[in-house]
Scaffold this active site. Sequence first.
Site, PDB file in Angstrom:
ATOM      1  N   ASP A   1      -2.045   2.301  -2.594  1.00  0.00           N
ATOM      2  CA  ASP A   1      -3.375   1.766  -2.334  1.00  0.00           C
ATOM      3  C   ASP A   1      -4.204   1.864  -3.621  1.00  0.00           C
ATOM      4  O   ASP A   1      -3.741   1.447  -4.681  1.00  0.00           O
ATOM      5  CB  ASP A   1      -4.020   2.528  -1.161  1.00  0.00           C
ATOM      6  CG  ASP A   1      -5.229   1.827  -0.589  1.00  0.00           C
ATOM      7  OD1 ASP A   1      -5.045   0.941   0.247  1.00  0.00           O
ATOM      8  OD2 ASP A   1      -6.352   2.169  -0.979  1.00  0.00           O
TER       9      ASP A   1
ATOM     10  N   HIS B   1       1.622   2.692   5.716  1.00  0.00           N
ATOM     11  CA  HIS B   1       0.757   2.793   4.543  1.00  0.00           C
ATOM     12  C   HIS B   1       0.484   4.248   4.159  1.00  0.00           C
ATOM     13  O   HIS B   1       0.370   4.579   2.991  1.00  0.00           O
ATOM     14  CB  HIS B   1      -0.559   2.082   4.849  1.00  0.00           C
ATOM     15  CG  HIS B   1      -1.415   1.818   3.658  1.00  0.00           C
ATOM     16  ND1 HIS B   1      -1.039   0.967   2.645  1.00  0.00           N
ATOM     17  CD2 HIS B   1      -2.641   2.288   3.314  1.00  0.00           C
ATOM     18  CE1 HIS B   1      -1.997   0.916   1.724  1.00  0.00           C
ATOM     19  NE2 HIS B   1      -2.977   1.708   2.104  1.00  0.00           N
TER      20      HIS B   1
ATOM     21  N   TYR C   1     -14.755  -0.363  -5.387  1.00  0.00           N
ATOM     22  CA  TYR C   1     -14.287  -1.740  -5.299  1.00  0.00           C
ATOM     23  C   TYR C   1     -15.199  -2.671  -6.101  1.00  0.00           C
ATOM     24  O   TYR C   1     -14.740  -3.590  -6.772  1.00  0.00           O
ATOM     25  CB  TYR C   1     -14.249  -2.198  -3.838  1.00  0.00           C
ATOM     26  CG  TYR C   1     -13.136  -1.617  -3.008  1.00  0.00           C
ATOM     27  CD1 TYR C   1     -12.070  -2.401  -2.597  1.00  0.00           C
ATOM     28  CD2 TYR C   1     -13.154  -0.284  -2.605  1.00  0.00           C
ATOM     29  CE1 TYR C   1     -11.051  -1.885  -1.812  1.00  0.00           C
ATOM     30  CE2 TYR C   1     -12.139   0.247  -1.826  1.00  0.00           C
ATOM     31  CZ  TYR C   1     -11.094  -0.559  -1.432  1.00  0.00           C
ATOM     32  OH  TYR C   1     -10.074  -0.039  -0.669  1.00  0.00           O
TER      33      TYR C   1
END
Length: 372
Positions: free
Chosen positions: A169, A350, A296
Site C-alpha cells: 500500500d 491486503h 495523498y
Amino acid sequence: MKNTKEFRVTVSQQALDDLKIRLQNTRWPGEAQGSGWNFGTSEAYLKELVNYWLTRYDWPKQEATLNQYPQYIADVDGVNVHFQYIKGKGENPKPLILTHGWPDSYYRFHKIIPLLTQGDESFDLVIPSIPGFGFSDKIALTTEAVADLWKVLMTENLGYKQFYAAGGDVGMGVTKALVSKYPDVLAGAHFTDLGYPMGQEDPQTMSEAEKQFAQFVQQWWYSEGAYAMVHSTKPQSLAFGLNDSPVGLASWILSFGTAGASPDILEDAFGGRDELLTNVMIYWVTQTISTSMRMYKADAQAQWSGAKPLEKSAVPAGVTIFPREAQFPKEWAERFVNVVSFRRMEKGGHFAALEVPDLFAAELRSFFYHIN
C-alpha cells in the site's frame, strides 16, 4: 542509537471517557432498506461493532499488547519518528524495515514480530509509524520524503551499513522509493503490490496481461476509489468530521479497508474484531486521520508539479501476491523493480501480515535469506 528515546503508548482515562460519550451519543444517519454495503459502510454492521466497542472491547489489554515490544521516538532530520525496534535472536540477524499503509498503521505487523525474530533466519525488525500516522509527528510528507527519512533512520540513527525493506500500500511506495534512491544501502526489498496503471502508460509498451490489469484497475477506481480522490483533493474537508466522530472515523476506515474482502470477512481481513478496533483507536487517540489523508494530497501535488519518475535499480526484489489483492502480472512489476522472485499465494489479502501472519512471515524469511 543516535537521537533516540524510549516510548510507551499511554492513553489517559479522560480521553477514553470522552470516546465513550461520543460513541453513546452517535446520531445515526439511517440507511436505505436492504442496502447492505452497497452504499458504503453498513449501518447495521456498524451499530453492532459500536456496541462491542462500548461493552466488550478492552483498550487496556490492547495498550499492553502495543507496549509489549520496545518502542522509541527518534529525531530523524528534525522529524520525530515513532518506531518499534526488536532485535533478532539469531546469530546474525538481518536488519529489516517494515512500512505500513492506509488505513492501517504500524500495528499491521504485530503478529509477525515473534515469527521473524526467532531462529537462525531472524531479523532486527524496525517498524515505524509514517509521519502523519500514529505516534510520529503530525505532518504530511510525500512518499519519497518518507523514504529519505527511513534511510537516515536505518543508517544514521540505528547505524546499519545496509538493510532490507518491505511494504505494501503506501508502504509499497516508500519501499519502492528506497529501492530507486538508495541502492547502495538497500540489500533487498519485498512487495505485495506495485502500484496501478493510471492511464498515462503507452499502450504499445503494455503486454496483453497488463492491458487486462489496467481495465480491472479502471473499473475498481470507479467503484472503490472514492477515498483516494477525496484524500488527493479535499482531505481537510473530510477531516473535520472524522476527527470529531469515532463512528465516522471507523466507518471511513472500514468502507475502504476491505481491499478485496467481501463485507462478511471484513474482520478477518484485519485479523479480528479487536485488531480492527485497535487500528481505528490508533488513529483516534493520536488524532492523525487528517495528516494521514493529507499524505495523498502531498503526493498528488508532487506529481502535478512534474516530479521526476523513480528510476529502476538493480536491488533484488521479491513480490508476493495474495488472492484478495489486485492481481497484476509479473511484467507490470518488472517495470519498476528488479524482480528475482514472483509468487502467488492461495489465501490472504491486503493486510496479509494481520490475516495470514504465518504465510507472510515465511515469504519474507524465504526471500531475504535466499536472494542469491
